[in-house]
Scaffold this active site. Structure first.
Site, PDB file in Angstrom:
ATOM      1  N   CYS A   1     -18.188 -33.991  -0.602  1.00  0.00           N
ATOM      2  CA  CYS A   1     -18.495 -33.777  -2.020  1.00  0.00           C
ATOM      3  C   CYS A   1     -19.207 -35.030  -2.552  1.00  0.00           C
ATOM      4  CB  CYS A   1     -17.202 -33.546  -2.797  1.00  0.00           C
ATOM      5  SG  CYS A   1     -16.123 -34.981  -2.739  1.00  0.00           S
TER       6      CYS A   1
ATOM      7  N   HIS B   1      -9.793 -41.868  -4.797  1.00  0.00           N
ATOM      8  CA  HIS B   1      -8.583 -41.407  -5.510  1.00  0.00           C
ATOM      9  C   HIS B   1      -8.192 -42.305  -6.674  1.00  0.00           C
ATOM     10  CE1 HIS B   1      -8.022 -38.901  -2.079  1.00  0.00           C
ATOM     11  NE2 HIS B   1      -7.644 -39.862  -1.287  1.00  0.00           N
TER      12      HIS B   1
ATOM     13  N   CYS C   1     -13.797 -42.022  -7.865  1.00  0.00           N
ATOM     14  CA  CYS C   1     -14.744 -40.949  -8.193  1.00  0.00           C
ATOM     15  C   CYS C   1     -14.844 -40.815  -9.724  1.00  0.00           C
ATOM     16  CB  CYS C   1     -14.251 -39.637  -7.587  1.00  0.00           C
ATOM     17  SG  CYS C   1     -15.262 -38.240  -8.119  1.00  0.00           S
TER      18      CYS C   1
ATOM     19  N   HIS D   1       0.662 -37.675  -3.834  1.00  0.00           N
ATOM     20  CA  HIS D   1      -0.761 -37.914  -3.572  1.00  0.00           C
ATOM     21  C   HIS D   1      -1.204 -39.206  -4.257  1.00  0.00           C
ATOM     22  CE1 HIS D   1      -5.105 -37.367  -3.472  1.00  0.00           C
ATOM     23  NE2 HIS D   1      -4.905 -36.498  -2.495  1.00  0.00           N
TER      24      HIS D   1
ATOM     25  N   GLU E   1      -3.901 -40.098  -5.691  1.00  0.00           N
ATOM     26  CA  GLU E   1      -4.580 -39.914  -6.997  1.00  0.00           C
ATOM     27  C   GLU E   1      -3.542 -39.750  -8.104  1.00  0.00           C
ATOM     28  OE1 GLU E   1      -7.548 -36.725  -7.318  1.00  0.00           O
ATOM     29  OE2 GLU E   1      -6.957 -36.503  -9.413  1.00  0.00           O
TER      30      GLU E   1
ATOM     31  N   CYS F   1     -11.846 -30.760 -10.680  1.00  0.00           N
ATOM     32  CA  CYS F   1     -13.251 -31.058 -10.402  1.00  0.00           C
ATOM     33  C   CYS F   1     -14.033 -29.776 -10.088  1.00  0.00           C
ATOM     34  CB  CYS F   1     -13.261 -32.053  -9.253  1.00  0.00           C
ATOM     35  SG  CYS F   1     -14.520 -31.893  -8.069  1.00  0.00           S
TER      36      CYS F   1
ATOM     37  N   SER G   1      -5.518 -33.740   4.204  1.00  0.00           N
ATOM     38  CA  SER G   1      -6.412 -33.567   3.047  1.00  0.00           C
ATOM     39  C   SER G   1      -5.857 -32.489   2.129  1.00  0.00           C
ATOM     40  CB  SER G   1      -7.814 -33.181   3.549  1.00  0.00           C
ATOM     41  OG  SER G   1      -8.515 -32.489   2.546  1.00  0.00           O
TER      42      SER G   1
HETATM   43  S1  SF4 Z   1     -12.852 -35.405  -7.766  1.00  0.00           S
HETATM   44 FE1  SF4 Z   1     -14.145 -33.872  -6.832  1.00  0.00          FE
HETATM   45  S2  SF4 Z   1     -16.096 -34.932  -6.450  1.00  0.00           S
HETATM   46 FE2  SF4 Z   1     -14.536 -36.502  -6.828  1.00  0.00          FE
HETATM   47  S3  SF4 Z   1     -13.782 -37.085  -4.799  1.00  0.00           S
HETATM   48 FE3  SF4 Z   1     -12.413 -35.510  -5.595  1.00  0.00          FE
HETATM   49  S4  SF4 Z   1     -13.221 -33.571  -4.816  1.00  0.00           S
HETATM   50 FE4  SF4 Z   1     -14.839 -35.120  -4.596  1.00  0.00          FE
END
Ligand code: SF4
Length: 276
Positions: free
Chosen positions: A12, A70, A92, A120, A122, A181, A209
């Site tokens: 992505c 993340h 991101c 996770h 993130e 996203c 993942s």
């Molecule tokens: S938020 Fe979307 S574009 Fe950004 S790293 Fe995650 S999947 Fe990829």
């Protein structure tokens, strides 16, 4: 055998950006990534060969430190700065937006609820932006009267809808930011559409993942689905029977890994044609 390949595949935009900047930095000296840059062992191995070392903790950092897509808890960011480390922030932009909403909701006095996986990275980072009352959504959770909701960027939209449905009658004020996203959503919709027209599905991506696992889960609601990391996991018996096979991939799966799966399936198809 008909092979249906998703148009939305490979890295992505967030992962592409992170890899490009990480590689540029690795040319100039030592760089350490705080955790694997992406959740794919093939890609991590390639990056290691290019000089990007994966470290688990701050004390192991050598050279510049890469913050992966993340993102991280702001407290950790402050600590990296305190140690005078040179930081390359690869968060991101979509994750940065979710972090911004978490912080602004907290500053506006909302109790922040994050829809996503508690373990996770993130989500752990987002919690750091969500202030003291920030929590990850759980079924049957008790909440106050003013709640702000954000989601992990790769969340299943059904999970977000489920959380909002639960919270709505339990609050006076509910503010929701859809932080899922767009690339995740596009892949999910395409995966569902392919899964509805084939007899077998391969979802390619790291077993660690989150977005690949969710794609595999949603496809399995429609058709026999295998979550594989590479072509090596496709044994001949899996291809006995189906006349159509679908291929989709997570956002951290390198294109060459997908190409190998396509090649293997095409070889099998051609072999079948010759046998007929
Ligand atoms: S938020 Fe979307 S574009 Fe950004 S790293 Fe995650 S999947 Fe990829």
């Amino acid at each position: 055998m008909r092979i249906v390949i998703a148009e939305n595949r490979g890295f992505c935009s967030g992962v592409k950006r992170a890899i490009r900047i990480a590689q540029e930095n690795a040319k100039g000296g030592k760089v350490s990534s705080l955790g694997p840059l992406i959740h794919n062992r093939h890609a991590v191995q390639e990056l290691e060969e290019k000089g990007i070392k994966v470290v688990r903790g701050i004390d192991e950092i050598e050279g510049k430190v890469l913050i992966r897509s993340h993102g991280i808890d702001p407290k950790l960011f402050t600590e990296l700065k305190r140690r005078n480390l040179e930081i390359v922030d690869l968060t991101c932009p979509n994750v940065a937006k979710a972090q911004h909403y978490a912080r602004s909701l907290s500053e506006e006095g909302y109790e922040v609820v994050i829809v996503g996986e508690a373990e996770h990275p993130e989500v752990k980072g987002l919690l750091g932006f969500a202030g003291e009352g920030g929590r990850v959504f759980t079924p049957n959770m008790k909440v106050g009267m003013r709640v702000g909701v954000i989601a992990q960027t790769t969340s299943d939209p059904d999970q977000l809808i489920g959380a909002v449905t639960y919270l709505l009658p339990r609050t006076n004020e509910l503010k929701v930011y859809n932080t899922i996203c767009a690339e995740t959503l596009r892949r999910r919709l395409e995966a569902i559409s392919i899964a509805q027209e084939v007899e077998l599905m391969f979802v390619i991506g790291g077993k660690n993942s989150a977005n690949t696992s969710r794609l595999a889960e949603v496809c399995s609601r429609y058709v026999r689905t295998y979550h594989i990391e590479d072509a090596g996991e496709i044994t001949p018996d899996l291809l006995d029977g189906p006349d159509s096979v679908g291929i989709v991939s997570g956002t951290s799966t390198p294109e060459w890994v997908i190409d190998q799966v396509i090649k293997k399936l095409r070889e099998r198809r051609n072999q079948g044609d010759e046998e007929r």
